[in-house]
Design a protein around this motif. Structure first.
Motif, PDB file in Angstrom:
ATOM      1  N   CYS A  27      29.111  48.201  67.898  1.00 46.33           N
ATOM      2  CA  CYS A  27      29.751  48.458  66.615  1.00 46.33           C
ATOM      3  C   CYS A  27      30.414  49.824  66.655  1.00 46.33           C
ATOM      4  N   TYR A  29      30.930  51.518  63.884  1.00 47.75           N
ATOM      5  CA  TYR A  29      30.403  52.287  62.758  1.00 47.75           C
ATOM      6  C   TYR A  29      28.968  52.706  63.072  1.00 47.75           C
ATOM      7  N   CYS A  31      26.560  53.123  60.321  1.00 51.17           N
ATOM      8  CA  CYS A  31      26.058  53.155  58.945  1.00 51.17           C
ATOM      9  C   CYS A  31      24.612  53.651  58.935  1.00 51.17           C
ATOM     10  N   CYS A  34      21.959  50.983  58.663  1.00 50.23           N
ATOM     11  CA  CYS A  34      22.099  49.802  59.523  1.00 50.23           C
ATOM     12  C   CYS A  34      20.752  49.353  60.095  1.00 50.23           C
ATOM     13  N   GLY A  70      26.548  44.065  64.658  1.00 51.43           N
ATOM     14  CA  GLY A  70      27.666  44.561  65.402  1.00 51.43           C
ATOM     15  C   GLY A  70      28.993  44.278  64.692  1.00 51.43           C
TER      16      GLY A  70
HETATM   17  S1  SF4 Z   1      25.749  47.931  59.168  1.00 49.96           S
HETATM   18 FE1  SF4 Z   1      25.465  48.277  61.405  1.00 49.96          FE
HETATM   19  S2  SF4 Z   1      26.529  46.572  62.368  1.00 49.96           S
HETATM   20 FE2  SF4 Z   1      27.267  46.670  60.243  1.00 49.96          FE
HETATM   21  S3  SF4 Z   1      29.100  47.973  60.299  1.00 49.96           S
HETATM   22 FE3  SF4 Z   1      27.371  49.328  59.878  1.00 49.96          FE
HETATM   23  S4  SF4 Z   1      26.707  50.085  61.904  1.00 49.96           S
HETATM   24 FE4  SF4 Z   1      28.001  48.282  62.246  1.00 49.96          FE
END
Ligand code: SF4
Length: 241
Positions: A27, A29, A31, A34, A70
Motif C-alpha cells: 500500500c 498509504y 493510515c 490500518c 493493501g
Molecule cells: S487502511 Fe491500510 S491498506 Fe487501506 S489505504 Fe490505509 S494503509 Fe492502505
C-alpha cells in the motif's frame, strides 16, 4: 500480480454476491488506524495461479470476487487478472484508497469492474493525517469523481482517531465529517451516493500507529451523531458497525 492470500468467501464483502476475496499486499498509504499492516508484512505471494486454484475449489458457491489490500491498483497485472475473472463469469468488486485515478479511469472505460468501494479519509484538510502520507489529495479528489461513474459504488470513511498537527489524537468530529460529506457531494456531483460511516476497531499490536491501540471502538453515539448530520448532505448514508 501479487496476491497475499485468498480470504474465505463470504456474503459480507460484496453486497449481493457470494464473493471470494483476493488480498493484494502493498500500500502507498500509512493510515495510522490500518489493520492490514501485519497482514501486509507477513503475506506470502500465492500468485494468480494460487488464487485460481482456490477459486476452483469454491466455484459452485462463488459468483463474485473482491480485490482488496493493501491497494490493488498498485499491482501491475491487475487488468489481466480481472480479465481472467471476467472470463469465468465472475462479478468483480474493487476496494481502493483512491490514490490511482489513472487505473480507475481505465477500469471504468473498459467496463472491467462492477462495484468499487473507495475510502474517503475524512475531510480533505485531514487527508494527509488520516492517510499517513502527503501529496495524494488531487488524485483522491479525481478518484471520487471517477468512482461515481461506475455501475455500482460506495464511498466509506472509518471514523478513526486522527493524529492532529498539534500532536493531539482524537476521533473525527461531527463538523469534520460534515465537511467530508459536503466535499463528496460537490466532487462527485449530486447527493445520491452510497456512503458508509464505519466503526473503528482497535487491535492490540496490530495498528500502524501504536498510540491508536489505546483508543476504544468508535463510540456508538458519535457514529449516530455523524450519520445524522452527514445524511443531510448524502441521504443515502448508513452506519456500518
Ligand atoms: S487502511 Fe491500510 S491498506 Fe487501506 S489505504 Fe490505509 S494503509 Fe492502505
Amino acid at each position: 500480480m501479487k496476491i497475499g492470500a485468498a480470504l474465505e468467501f463470504n456474503l459480507i464483502d460484496y453486497p449481493g454476491k457470494i464473493a471470494a476475496v483476493a488480498f493484494t499486499p502493498g500500500c502507498n498509504y500509512l493510515c495510522p488506524h490500518c489493520h492490514a499492516a501485519p497482514l501486509l508484512a507477513n503475506a506470502k505471494d500465492i500468485g494468480t495461479d494460487g488464487f485460481f486454484n482456490y477459486l476452483d475449489t469454491v466455484k459452485d458457491w462463488v459468483n463474485g470476487v473482491v480485490i482488496c489490500g493493501g491497494e490493488p491498483t498498485l499491482q501491475p497485472n491487475l487488468v489481466p487478472f480481472i480479465l481472467k475473472l471476467r472470463a469465468r463469469g465472475l462479478a468483480v468488486k474493487l476496494d481502493t484508497n483512491g490514490s490511482n485515478p489513472a487505473v480507475l479511469a481505465r477500469l471504468l472505460a473498459d467496463k472491467l469492474v462492477d462495484y468499487v468501494a473507495m475510502d474517503v479519509k475524512g475531510p480533505r484538510f485531514l487527508w494527509p493525517a488520516s492517510a499517513g502520507v502527503e501529496g495524494h489529495e488531487a488524485a483522491m479528489a479525481e478518484s471520487i469523481k471517477l468512482v461515481a461513474g461506475f455501475p455500482d459504488y460506495e464511498f466509506r470513511t472509518t471514523i478513526a482517531p486522527v493524529v492532529r498537527g498539534d500532536g493531539e489524537i482524537a476521533f473525527f468530529t461531527v463538523q469534520e465529517m460534515i465537511a467530508a460529506a459536503k466535499f463528496i457531494a460537490g466532487a462527485a456531483g449530486g447527493d445520491a451516493h452510497k456512503y458508509y460511516v464505519q466503526k473503528f476497531v482497535p487491535r492490540k499490536n496490530g495498528l500502524v500507529d501504536k498510540r491508536l491501540e489505546a483508543f476504544p471502538e468508535t463510540p456508538p453515539r458519535l457514529l449516530e451523531d455523524i450519520h445524522k448530520e452527514v445524511s443531510k448532505y448524502l441521504p443515502n448514508s448508513q452506519i456500518r458497525g
